[in-house]
Design an enzyme around this catalytic site. Structure first.
Site, PDB file in Angstrom:
ATOM      1  N   ARG A 124       5.698 -14.046  24.099  1.00 30.79           N
ATOM      2  CA  ARG A 124       5.254 -13.172  25.186  1.00 30.79           C
ATOM      3  C   ARG A 124       4.048 -12.316  24.764  1.00 30.79           C
ATOM      4  O   ARG A 124       3.243 -11.922  25.603  1.00 30.79           O
ATOM      5  CB  ARG A 124       6.393 -12.275  25.659  1.00 30.79           C
ATOM      6  CG  ARG A 124       7.497 -13.046  26.376  1.00 30.79           C
ATOM      7  CD  ARG A 124       8.412 -12.117  27.159  1.00 30.79           C
ATOM      8  NE  ARG A 124       9.486 -12.877  27.777  1.00 30.79           N
ATOM      9  CZ  ARG A 124      10.678 -13.080  27.205  1.00 30.79           C
ATOM     10  NH1 ARG A 124      10.932 -12.560  26.018  1.00 30.79           N
ATOM     11  NH2 ARG A 124      11.600 -13.787  27.816  1.00 30.79           N
TER      12      ARG A 124
ATOM     13  N   ASP B 173      -6.590 -12.991  -2.647  1.00 29.83           N
ATOM     14  CA  ASP B 173      -5.873 -11.712  -2.632  1.00 29.83           C
ATOM     15  C   ASP B 173      -5.292 -11.454  -4.020  1.00 29.83           C
ATOM     16  O   ASP B 173      -4.207 -10.878  -4.169  1.00 29.83           O
ATOM     17  CB  ASP B 173      -4.762 -11.713  -1.581  1.00 29.83           C
ATOM     18  CG  ASP B 173      -4.245 -10.320  -1.246  1.00 29.83           C
ATOM     19  OD1 ASP B 173      -4.980  -9.346  -1.521  1.00 29.83           O
ATOM     20  OD2 ASP B 173      -3.113 -10.186  -0.755  1.00 29.83           O
TER      21      ASP B 173
ATOM     22  N   ASP C 159      -1.368 -19.898  -1.513  1.00 32.19           N
ATOM     23  CA  ASP C 159      -0.843 -19.942  -2.878  1.00 32.19           C
ATOM     24  C   ASP C 159       0.557 -20.537  -2.949  1.00 32.19           C
ATOM     25  O   ASP C 159       1.176 -20.559  -4.009  1.00 32.19           O
ATOM     26  CB  ASP C 159      -0.844 -18.539  -3.494  1.00 32.19           C
ATOM     27  CG  ASP C 159       0.041 -17.562  -2.742  1.00 32.19           C
ATOM     28  OD1 ASP C 159       0.539 -17.917  -1.654  1.00 32.19           O
ATOM     29  OD2 ASP C 159       0.235 -16.436  -3.234  1.00 32.19           O
TER      30      ASP C 159
ATOM     31  N   GLY D 240       0.273  -9.201  -3.213  1.00 35.82           N
ATOM     32  CA  GLY D 240      -0.936  -9.882  -3.639  1.00 35.82           C
ATOM     33  C   GLY D 240      -0.578 -11.155  -4.371  1.00 35.82           C
ATOM     34  O   GLY D 240       0.590 -11.470  -4.596  1.00 35.82           O
TER      35      GLY D 240
ATOM     36  N   LEU E  10       5.939  -8.516  -1.195  1.00 35.88           N
ATOM     37  CA  LEU E  10       4.827  -9.198  -1.859  1.00 35.88           C
ATOM     38  C   LEU E  10       3.636  -8.249  -1.949  1.00 35.88           C
ATOM     39  O   LEU E  10       3.375  -7.466  -1.042  1.00 35.88           O
ATOM     40  CB  LEU E  10       4.437 -10.458  -1.092  1.00 35.88           C
ATOM     41  CG  LEU E  10       5.445 -11.618  -1.161  1.00 35.88           C
ATOM     42  CD1 LEU E  10       5.037 -12.729  -0.200  1.00 35.88           C
ATOM     43  CD2 LEU E  10       5.558 -12.153  -2.579  1.00 35.88           C
TER      44      LEU E  10
ATOM     45  N   HIS F 242       0.845  -1.204   0.000  1.00 40.46           N
ATOM     46  CA  HIS F 242       0.000   0.000   0.000  1.00 40.46           C
ATOM     47  C   HIS F 242       0.878   1.251   0.000  1.00 40.46           C
ATOM     48  O   HIS F 242       1.883   1.319   0.710  1.00 40.46           O
ATOM     49  CB  HIS F 242      -0.922   0.013   1.216  1.00 40.46           C
ATOM     50  CG  HIS F 242      -1.925  -1.095   1.218  1.00 40.46           C
ATOM     51  ND1 HIS F 242      -3.276  -0.878   1.442  1.00 40.46           N
ATOM     52  CD2 HIS F 242      -1.798  -2.427   1.016  1.00 40.46           C
ATOM     53  CE1 HIS F 242      -3.911  -2.030   1.387  1.00 40.46           C
ATOM     54  NE2 HIS F 242      -3.028  -2.988   1.138  1.00 40.46           N
TER      55      HIS F 242
END
Length: 434
Positions: A243, A294, A269, A358, A356, A155
């Site tokens: 933790r 995705d 995938d 998608g 990556l 993004h």
């Protein structure tokens, strides 16, 4: 004997010689359909004294509920996040092409984008049923822009937003209308997120947690406010730590309200999630696993460069990476990288990253890989792509199963889980050529 016309003039179709996925197991039964719904044969025989007008021989194949993809960014050259005046045509094109992969319903997904994109795109595509024209649209999945800058993944940073002083108002300012929205992914650690989660859930919109650096406590608080999904588990979130397991810890948390289920998306995938991690998630919480593709615009296209929202993506084999601009200072065109020249003649070359962005996998590929990698049963693999996403969206009363009264959306598959035909409302909408 034809169907009882005093009950309905619509013809009855009987699917025979098949193994139906019902009640979590494959059963040798016939499937009866009328007016797009699955019939109870006992009521048909004894109450109506009706019979089939038409029989379809399934040749011993598996008859499973149609697949539901709740996270798909595009495919076949179409990117839903592009600022388009006619995104409806792109959605329709993808809807038509995913029929051959067993998908009968989906949520077109928009990644983090400028406000203008949401305002233009969201009103263009209404929720509608599928048919010969393509898979049905269940509503948009808005993945961003209210996410963590640290876990933005593919993004674009400049479009990421925070909720600021008035979270609900900010939500409406960024998205505009939410009428055609089914899912929103957000980072639960953002200030004001709990108000937004409650607002969205109150509107019947599924809230998903993702692209986040939230700890487990913050994730649990979001679930208590109504969040019920995790966007692509393991990806774009803090890694599991003993933790503080972060969002991943929701799979075994004892703080989930009674009667609630937290679902999680899995990109099976073979690229986004190591098979060992996939097995850990499935064995920890099998009932919550939802297969998602995705998929990006490059799904169904050859290797090369394509778009995802405002980004350029590089396809290498089964991997889809973000391509990045790198300053080289050159002024010639002798090098082999793709490049552009700015007004001052400095050259920026389009080079690859290892982020990556998608998947290019189809849903039937994900089903097959999930079964192979996890060692789960055929039934579990099929339900992860049908029943579970329907339960997530709260539509299991009509989709994601083959119960009496449900929509007759289903797919025929061979023993290797290859799709041979797809039906929506009992009508064949795609069949593999022989």
């Amino acid at each position: 004997m034809p169907s009882n016309k005093s009950v309905s003039d619509a013809p009855i179709t009987q699917f025979v010689n098949c193994r139906i996925l019902r009640d979590h197991k494959l059963q040798r039964e016939d499937l009866w359909v009328r007016e797009g719904r699955i019939l109870d044969p006992e009521k048909l025989f004894f109450d109506e004294q009706g019979y089939a007008d038409e029989q379809v021989d399934c040749e011993g194949q598996i008859l499973a509920p149609g697949f539901i993809d709740v996270q798909i960014n595009g495919g076949f050259g179409v990117d839903f996040s592009q600022d388009s005046q006619d995104v409806a045509a792109g959605v329709s094109f993808v809807a038509k092409n995913i029929l051959e992969h067993g998908v009968t319903s989906f949520c077109p997904t928009l990644v983090t984008s400028p406000c203008s994109v949401y305002h233009k795109v969201l009103p263009q595509v209404k929720v509608h049923n599928g048919g010969r024209h393509g898979a049905g649209v269940l509503g948009f999945h808005l993945e961003g822009p209210f996410i963590s800058e640290e876990k933005k993944g593919a993004h674009l940073h400049k479009y990421i937003r925070s909720f600021k002083s008035d979270p609900v108002l900010k939500l409406k300012e960024v998205y505009g209308s939410l009428d055609n929205v089914a899912v929103v992914t957000l980072a639960p650690e953002l200030n004001g997120s709990q108000l937004v989660v409650r607002e969205l859930c109150g509107r019947g919109i599924t809230v998903s947690l993702g692209h986040s650096v939230a700890n487990l406590s913050q994730a649990e608080d979001a679930v208590k406010c109504g969040a019920s999904f995790i966007t692509h588990l393991f990806n774009a979130m803090l890694p599991f730590h003993h933790r503080d397991p972060g969002i991943v810890g929701l799979l075994t948390s004892d703080q989930i309200p009674a009667g609630r289920t937290v679902y999680y998306g899995m990109i099976a995938d073979g690229v986004h999630t190591n098979p060992a991690a996939l097995r850990i998630a499935h064995r920890a919480h099998p009932a919550g696993l939802v297969l998602v593709t995705d998929a990006i615009a490059a799904m169904g296209l050859p290797p090369g460069r394509h778009t995802l929202g405002q980004q350029v993506i590089e396809i290498q084999g089964l991997h889809a990476y973000v391509a990045g601009w790198t300053f080289t200072g050159c002024v010639s065109h002798t090098h082999t990288q793709r490049h552009t020249h700015l007004p001052n003649t400095e050259c920026f070359c389009l080079s690859g990253t290892k982020t990556l962005s998608g998947s290019i996998a189809t849903m039937d590929m994900c089903v097959r890989h999930f079964k192979q990698a996890s060692g789960c049963s055929v039934e579990e693999a099929l339900e992860a792509a049908s029943l579970h996403p329907a339960q997530l969206l709260g539509i299991e009363h009509r989709k994601g199963n083959l119960n009496y009264g449900s929509d007759a959306d289903f797919t025929l598959l061979d023993d290797h889980l290859n799709v041979s035909a797809t039906y929506i409302s009992g009508e064949q909408v795609w069949r593999k050529e022989r």
